[in-house]
Each structure stands twice: as structure tokens, then as C-alpha cells.
Enzyme design. Structure first.
Site, short mmCIF file in Angstrom:
data_model
loop_
_atom_site.label_atom_id
_atom_site.label_comp_id
_atom_site.label_asym_id
_atom_site.label_seq_id
_atom_site.Cartn_x
_atom_site.Cartn_y
_atom_site.Cartn_z
N MET A 99 0.84 -1.21 0.00
CA MET A 99 0.00 0.00 0.00
C MET A 99 0.87 1.26 0.00
O MET A 99 0.85 2.04 0.93
CB MET A 99 -0.92 -0.01 1.23
N THR A 106 2.00 1.70 5.88
CA THR A 106 1.33 2.86 5.31
C THR A 106 0.80 3.69 6.46
O THR A 106 0.40 3.13 7.49
CB THR A 106 0.17 2.45 4.39
N THR A 142 -1.87 6.00 6.15
CA THR A 142 -3.31 6.17 6.02
C THR A 142 -4.11 5.04 6.65
O THR A 142 -5.11 5.28 7.35
CB THR A 142 -3.71 6.32 4.54
N CYS A 192 3.26 9.99 4.69
CA CYS A 192 2.82 8.99 3.73
C CYS A 192 4.09 8.26 3.33
O CYS A 192 5.11 8.89 3.04
CB CYS A 192 2.16 9.63 2.52
#
Length: 231
Positions: free
Chosen positions: A10, A83, A85, A197
Site C-alpha cells: 500500500m 502505510t 493512512t 505517507c
């Protein structure tokens, strides 16, 4: 040595950075032919990305919970979600497993506290910058103030991540955009900026700006090495 569980894919580009950094960290500590013990589950990011932008977070949580269970059954002692998020669904994943998740915001906050940073800028996907699952953790758990870009800049940051970096595209003009946004965050009082990120470090590194940067991929991976080796 503990076995590190990775939930990756991801995107796979940033997961490569995790794998490399963790193995380099183990080798630096132990020398010789030592490498990390890793159990990894790599998801199909296209499926995750579509659900993210449709707001179907419970379905992403189900996918990652199943992945986490597989990694736990594979012998992992703890888990990293590769990741920023998808840390939004950490509570849902934790309900399904018995091993701990090493939270990326916590590892980043510890470095900020060590550096004496009291106010930090945050770059990431729109989800990470705008929602509270990341910002509120820094504020409420660690007492670190957070500033984010304005709406127009957030859109640019988000689009570059999904339309370029997650596709393996690194453009000089996009680096310039990020550099300008980082400078604006500094002018708002940010003493450092979180590259929140895991793909952003593919585009911009410390050499590109005078503003102190925290690469969450590197910070997260280093913390995993310390935990795996009992340091």
C-alpha cells in the site's frame, strides 16, 4: 530475534523501502549474514484505494484484519502496517488479533519528543492530513501541535501521492511543489515536517530542504528493528 509482521502493498513501492531498511538495520546491529525474520502479507492496493475514496473504511479494515491474522498465524510477534493512512483502521484490526501493532504515529512522536519539537507540519494523503486518527493521536497522546497545508496544497499533495508516487513516478516539478509547501508549513510555525505517507520519501529527502523532515518509513522501520532485537 522476534519475527516482524508486515502488512504491505500500500503501495508496493514503499513496502520495498520497509523491507530494505529493516534488513539493513538488522545487519548493522548484528553484522555478518544476519537479516530480519519477516512474515509479510502484501495486499492488492487497487482494491484498497477504491474503497478508501468511496469511504468504505470498514471493508478496508476487514481486508487488513484478515491479512493481520494470516501474518500472526505465520509466526509474527508484532505487526507493522506499511502505510500511514491505513492506521485509521488500527482499532478494528486490533480486535481481531492477539499480537501488538507498532503504531507509526507513536514511533514518529517519540522521535519528535526526543528532538524537543513542539509543533510539527504534517504531509500525507488527504485522509491523513484532514482526519483525526493521526493528528489527534499526536496532540492528545504526546502533546505535539500539528499544522497542515491549506486546502489547495492538500489537494496537490494528495494527487501527487496517488497519481504519481504510488505508480512509481518521481517528477522534479512535483518535488518543487512539495518543497514550497514544506516552506509554507515552516512559516506557520512548524519546527519540523512529518512525511506522513510512506511514498513521500521517494520524492523528497532532507537534502532538498532546510526544514527538518521525519521520514515515517525510516522511523517506523528503525523502531521495528529495535523491538525485534530487544533494544
Amino acid at each position: 530475534m522476534k519475527t516482524i509482521g508486515l502488512l504491505g502493498g500500500m503501495s508496493w513501492e514503499s513496502t520495498m523501502s520497509y523491507y530494505k531498511s529493516i534488513n539493513e538495520g538488522v545487519k548493522a546491529n548484528l553484522g555478518g549474514l544476519n537479516s530480519a525474520k519477516i512474515c509479510m502479507y502484501s495486499v492488492n492496493f487497487d482494491e484498497i484505494e477504491r474503497l478508501q475514496h468511496q469511504g468504505r473504511w470498514s471493508e478496508t479494515a476487514n481486508i487488513l484484519s484478515d491479512a493481520a491474522l494470516s501474518v500472526e498465524k505465520g509466526g509474527a510477534d508484532f505487526i507493522l502496517i506499511c502505510t500511514n493512512t491505513m492506521h485509521k483502521v488500527v482499532p478494528e484490526i486490533e480486535e481481531k488479533i492477539t499480537i501488538p501493532i507498532l503504531h507509526i504515529a507513536d514511533t514518529t512522536a517519540q522521535i519528535l519528543l526526543e528532538q524537543g519539537v513542539k509543533k510539527v507540519g504534517l504531509l500525507g494523503t488527504a485522509f491523513t492530513m484532514e482526519q483525526d486518527f493521526y493528528k489527534a493521536r499526536l496532540v492528545n497522546k504526546f502533546g505535539i501541535g500539528v499544522v497542515i497545508p491549506d486546502e489547495s496544497d492538500r489537494e496537490q499533495v494528495h494527487n501527487i501521492i496517488y497519481k504519481e508516487l504510488c505508480r512509481g513516478e518521481v517528477k522534479e516539478e512535483s518535488r518543487d511543489v512539495y518543497r514550497q509547501i514544506i516552506e509554507k508549513l515552516s512559516q506557520q510555525g512548524a519546527e519540523a515536517v512529518i512525511l506522513g505517507c510512506t511514498e513521500i520519501a521517494l520524492l523528497i529527502q532532507q537534502q532538498h530542504t532546510d526544514v527538518p523532515l521525519l521520514d515515517t518509513t525510516s522511523v517506523h522501520a528503525d523502531a521495528a528493528v529495535r523491538l525485534a532485537l530487544g533494544n
